[in-house]
Write a protein that holds these residues in place. Structure first.
Motif, mmCIF file in Angstrom:
data_model
loop_
_atom_site.group_PDB
_atom_site.id
_atom_site.type_symbol
_atom_site.label_atom_id
_atom_site.label_comp_id
_atom_site.label_asym_id
_atom_site.label_seq_id
_atom_site.Cartn_x
_atom_site.Cartn_y
_atom_site.Cartn_z
ATOM 1 N N ARG A 43 -71.879 -0.957 27.437
ATOM 2 C CA ARG A 43 -71.882 -0.920 25.859
ATOM 3 C C ARG A 43 -71.335 0.542 25.391
ATOM 4 N NH1 ARG A 43 -77.091 -4.383 23.936
ATOM 5 N NH2 ARG A 43 -76.552 -3.504 21.653
ATOM 6 N N ARG A 44 -71.672 1.535 26.339
ATOM 7 C CA ARG A 44 -71.454 2.940 25.871
ATOM 8 C C ARG A 44 -69.912 2.992 25.959
ATOM 9 N NH1 ARG A 44 -76.670 4.530 27.795
ATOM 10 N NH2 ARG A 44 -75.755 4.978 29.962
ATOM 11 N N GLN A 45 -69.208 2.061 27.179
ATOM 12 C CA GLN A 45 -67.841 2.101 27.061
ATOM 13 C C GLN A 45 -67.185 1.234 26.227
ATOM 14 O OE1 GLN A 45 -66.842 1.436 31.561
ATOM 15 N NE2 GLN A 45 -69.093 2.117 31.702
ATOM 16 N N LEU A 46 -67.832 0.364 25.507
ATOM 17 C CA LEU A 46 -67.118 -0.479 24.642
ATOM 18 C C LEU A 46 -66.377 0.440 23.385
ATOM 19 C CD1 LEU A 46 -69.353 -3.305 24.496
ATOM 20 C CD2 LEU A 46 -67.412 -3.357 25.629
ATOM 21 N N HIS A 47 -65.217 0.086 22.750
ATOM 22 C CA HIS A 47 -64.716 0.762 21.732
ATOM 23 C C HIS A 47 -64.669 -0.302 20.710
ATOM 24 C CE1 HIS A 47 -61.324 3.845 20.442
ATOM 25 N NE2 HIS A 47 -62.290 3.609 19.838
ATOM 26 N N GLU A 48 -65.722 -0.142 19.863
ATOM 27 C CA GLU A 48 -65.621 -1.133 18.556
ATOM 28 C C GLU A 48 -64.446 -0.554 17.856
ATOM 29 O OE1 GLU A 48 -69.154 -2.211 16.847
ATOM 30 O OE2 GLU A 48 -70.284 -2.101 18.830
ATOM 31 N N GLU A 56 -57.721 -2.615 4.701
ATOM 32 C CA GLU A 56 -56.369 -2.305 5.390
ATOM 33 C C GLU A 56 -56.651 -1.560 6.550
ATOM 34 O OE1 GLU A 56 -53.107 -1.356 2.933
ATOM 35 O OE2 GLU A 56 -52.918 -3.449 2.043
ATOM 36 N N ASN A 57 -56.136 -1.826 7.789
ATOM 37 C CA ASN A 57 -56.136 -1.263 8.934
ATOM 38 C C ASN A 57 -55.046 -1.261 9.917
ATOM 39 O OD1 ASN A 57 -56.795 -3.755 10.149
ATOM 40 N ND2 ASN A 57 -58.850 -4.054 8.921
ATOM 41 N N ASP A 58 -55.431 -0.961 11.205
ATOM 42 C CA ASP A 58 -54.459 -1.200 12.316
ATOM 43 C C ASP A 58 -54.430 -2.273 12.746
ATOM 44 O OD1 ASP A 58 -56.879 -0.649 13.426
ATOM 45 O OD2 ASP A 58 -55.911 0.234 14.994
ATOM 46 N N PHE A 59 -55.056 -3.360 12.588
ATOM 47 C CA PHE A 59 -55.019 -4.903 12.747
ATOM 48 C C PHE A 59 -54.068 -5.540 11.728
ATOM 49 C CE2 PHE A 59 -55.918 -9.541 12.706
ATOM 50 C CZ PHE A 59 -56.431 -9.706 13.923
ATOM 51 N N THR A 60 -54.601 -5.540 10.348
ATOM 52 C CA THR A 60 -53.444 -6.043 9.446
ATOM 53 C C THR A 60 -52.212 -5.253 9.393
ATOM 54 O OG1 THR A 60 -54.460 -4.489 7.802
ATOM 55 C CG2 THR A 60 -55.529 -6.517 7.969
ATOM 56 N N GLU A 61 -51.985 -4.039 9.703
ATOM 57 C CA GLU A 61 -50.769 -3.450 9.750
ATOM 58 C C GLU A 61 -49.715 -4.102 10.728
ATOM 59 O OE1 GLU A 61 -50.438 0.647 11.087
ATOM 60 O OE2 GLU A 61 -51.675 1.331 9.391
ATOM 61 N N TYR A 77 -61.261 -2.600 20.677
ATOM 62 C CA TYR A 77 -59.977 -2.269 21.328
ATOM 63 C C TYR A 77 -60.144 -2.532 22.645
ATOM 64 C CZ TYR A 77 -58.629 0.324 16.954
ATOM 65 O OH TYR A 77 -58.399 0.614 15.953
ATOM 66 N N PHE A 78 -58.918 -3.071 23.423
ATOM 67 C CA PHE A 78 -58.911 -3.338 24.571
ATOM 68 C C PHE A 78 -57.929 -2.533 25.608
ATOM 69 C CE2 PHE A 78 -55.880 -6.435 26.962
ATOM 70 C CZ PHE A 78 -56.750 -7.338 27.535
ATOM 71 N N ASN A 79 -58.232 -2.258 26.852
ATOM 72 C CA ASN A 79 -57.404 -1.651 27.689
ATOM 73 C C ASN A 79 -57.863 -2.200 29.019
ATOM 74 O OD1 ASN A 79 -59.250 0.309 28.766
ATOM 75 N ND2 ASN A 79 -58.937 1.597 27.083
ATOM 76 N N ARG A 80 -57.127 -1.716 30.159
ATOM 77 C CA ARG A 80 -57.243 -2.285 31.455
ATOM 78 C C ARG A 80 -58.630 -1.808 32.020
ATOM 79 N NH1 ARG A 80 -51.713 -0.637 33.365
ATOM 80 N NH2 ARG A 80 -51.597 -0.015 31.337
ATOM 81 N N VAL A 230 -59.388 -12.801 12.741
ATOM 82 C CA VAL A 230 -60.279 -12.090 13.605
ATOM 83 C C VAL A 230 -60.005 -12.253 15.182
ATOM 84 C CG1 VAL A 230 -61.915 -11.487 11.948
ATOM 85 C CG2 VAL A 230 -62.317 -13.462 13.354
ATOM 86 N N THR A 231 -60.213 -11.501 15.967
ATOM 87 C CA THR A 231 -60.209 -11.690 17.355
ATOM 88 C C THR A 231 -61.159 -10.897 18.184
ATOM 89 O OG1 THR A 231 -58.702 -9.696 17.769
ATOM 90 C CG2 THR A 231 -57.529 -11.766 17.450
ATOM 91 N N ILE A 232 -61.572 -11.158 19.345
ATOM 92 C CA ILE A 232 -62.374 -10.428 19.924
ATOM 93 C C ILE A 232 -62.095 -9.006 20.428
ATOM 94 C CG2 ILE A 232 -63.637 -10.358 22.195
ATOM 95 C CD1 ILE A 232 -63.746 -13.332 22.485
ATOM 96 N N ALA A 233 -60.572 -8.976 20.615
ATOM 97 C CA ALA A 233 -60.221 -7.689 21.192
ATOM 98 C C ALA A 233 -58.695 -7.317 20.770
ATOM 99 C CB ALA A 233 -60.201 -7.534 22.716
ATOM 100 N N MET A 234 -58.213 -6.247 20.719
ATOM 101 C CA MET A 234 -56.849 -5.921 20.477
ATOM 102 C C MET A 234 -56.269 -5.094 21.242
ATOM 103 S SD MET A 234 -56.059 -4.306 16.670
ATOM 104 C CE MET A 234 -54.463 -3.140 16.226
ATOM 105 N N ALA A 235 -55.023 -5.490 21.721
ATOM 106 C CA ALA A 235 -54.440 -4.683 22.772
ATOM 107 C C ALA A 235 -54.141 -3.083 22.153
ATOM 108 C CB ALA A 235 -53.329 -5.416 23.274
ATOM 109 N N VAL A 236 -54.278 -2.184 22.599
ATOM 110 C CA VAL A 236 -53.810 -0.898 22.081
ATOM 111 C C VAL A 236 -52.428 -0.518 22.641
ATOM 112 C CG1 VAL A 236 -54.332 1.337 21.534
ATOM 113 C CG2 VAL A 236 -56.175 -0.265 21.646
#
Ligand SMILES: [Zn+2]
Length: 239
Positions: A43-48, A56-61, A77-80, A230-236
Motif C-alpha cells: 500500500r505504501r508503493q501504490l500511487h493513488e 478536470e484532471n489528467d484522466f479526463t484530459e 497510476y500504473f507502471n510495470r 472510471v478504471t482501476i488503473a491508468m497507464a502513465v
C-alpha cells in the motif's frame, strides 16, 4: 474434554479454510491481516491518482476532443513495477475475481464522498467477447463494476453493450469502420435502458483510451445520455 459448540466448529472451519486458502496480498503474496487486497508494504508503493477530487484532471484530459466526459478517474497510476500491475494480472489471468470486487468497493467509497459522481444513475462495464468471458469465467470490468455498485448503490447494466465479431457484409462493415482502430467492434444492445441517464462506464485499465472512446461514443449516441468513466488503473505515458 468439553464438546465443541457450533460456533467453535464454525471457527475451526474458518481456520482450516484459511490454512488451505490463506488470505494473501495480491501485490506480493504476503499474508494479509486487513480486509483490503494489498498489504501495508504494498500500500505504501501504490500511487493513488486522487483524480476523483477534481472535475478536470489528467484522466479526463486524455479524452479532450474525442469524447464529452462529465467526470473521470482511475484509482491508481500504473507502471510495470507497481503492485497494481500484479493485481491486474491476478484479476485477469489468475482467476482472482475477488481482487476486482475489493478494489471496486474501496474506490466506490471514495467516489461516494465527492460531488462529481453523485448523480451517476447506472454503471456500464466494458464488455468482453462472450467466448473469452466463457473461457475466463467472468468479465473483469463487470467484477470491478459489481464492487463499485455495492458502495455507490447504483445498478450495473451488463446487457447494454456487447463486443461482437466483425461481420463481413459491406454495409455493416462501413457502419462499424470507425471502431476498427481498437481491433474489436462494440454494439449497443439496449438503448431503451439508458435513455436520459448519467452513466458510469468502467474498465480495468486506461491505456490509449481507444476502448473507452469506442464504448463511450456508442453510449453518448443515445438521447440525453451523460458519460463519466472510471478504471482501476491508468497507464502513465513514458513510464
Ligand atoms: Zn503486498
Amino acid at each position: 474434554m468439553l464438546p465443541l459448540s457450533l460456533p467453535k466448529w464454525r471457527d475451526l472451519g474458518a481456520g482450516l479454510l484459511h490454512l488451505i486458502y490463506p488470505n494473501l496480498c495480491v501485490g506480493c503474496d504476503r499474508e494479509l491481516s486487513g480486509d483490503y487486497c494489498f498489504c501495508l508494504i504494498c500500500r505504501r508503493q501504490l500511487h493513488e491518482t486522487k483524480q476523483y477530487l477534481e472535475p478536470e484532471n489528467d484522466f479526463t484530459e486524455r479524452f479532450w476532443g474525442r469524447l464529452q466526459v462529465e467526470s473521470g478517474a482511475a484509482m491508481y497510476y500504473f507502471n510495470r513495477k507497481s503492485p497494481v500491475q500484479r493485481a491486474l494480472h491476478q484479476l485477469k489471468y489468475k482467476n482472482q475475481a475477488d481482487v476486482g470486487v475489493r478494489i471496486g468497493r474501496r474506490f466506490g467509497r471514495l467516489l461516494a464522498r465527492t460531488p462529481h459522481f453523485a448523480d451517476v444513475e447506472a454503471i456500464v462495464p466494458v464488455p468482453l467477447h462472450s467466448s473469452r468471458e466463457r473461457r475466463r469465467g467472468y468479465n473483469q470490468s463487470a467484477i470491478f463494476a459489481q464492487g463499485l455498485s455495492e458502495s455507490i448503490r447504483r445498478p450495473v447494466l451488463e446487457n447494454v453493450l456487447a463486443r461482437v465479431q466483425q461481420t463481413t457484409t459491406q454495409t455493416r462493415k462501413k457502419r462499424m469502420e470507425r471502431f476498427q482502430n481498437v481491433g474489436t467492434v462494440f454494439a449497443l444492445k439496449r438503448p431503451d435502458r439508458i435513455r436520459g441517464k448519467h452513466l458510469l462506464l468502467v474498465d480495468d485499465v486506461l491505456t490509449t483510451g481507444a476502448t473507452l472512446e469506442a464504448c463511450g461514443s456508442l453510449l453518448l449516441s443515445v438521447d440525453g445520455v451523460r458519460l463519466s468513466m472510471v478504471t482501476i488503473a491508468m497507464a502513465v505515458q513514458g513510464v
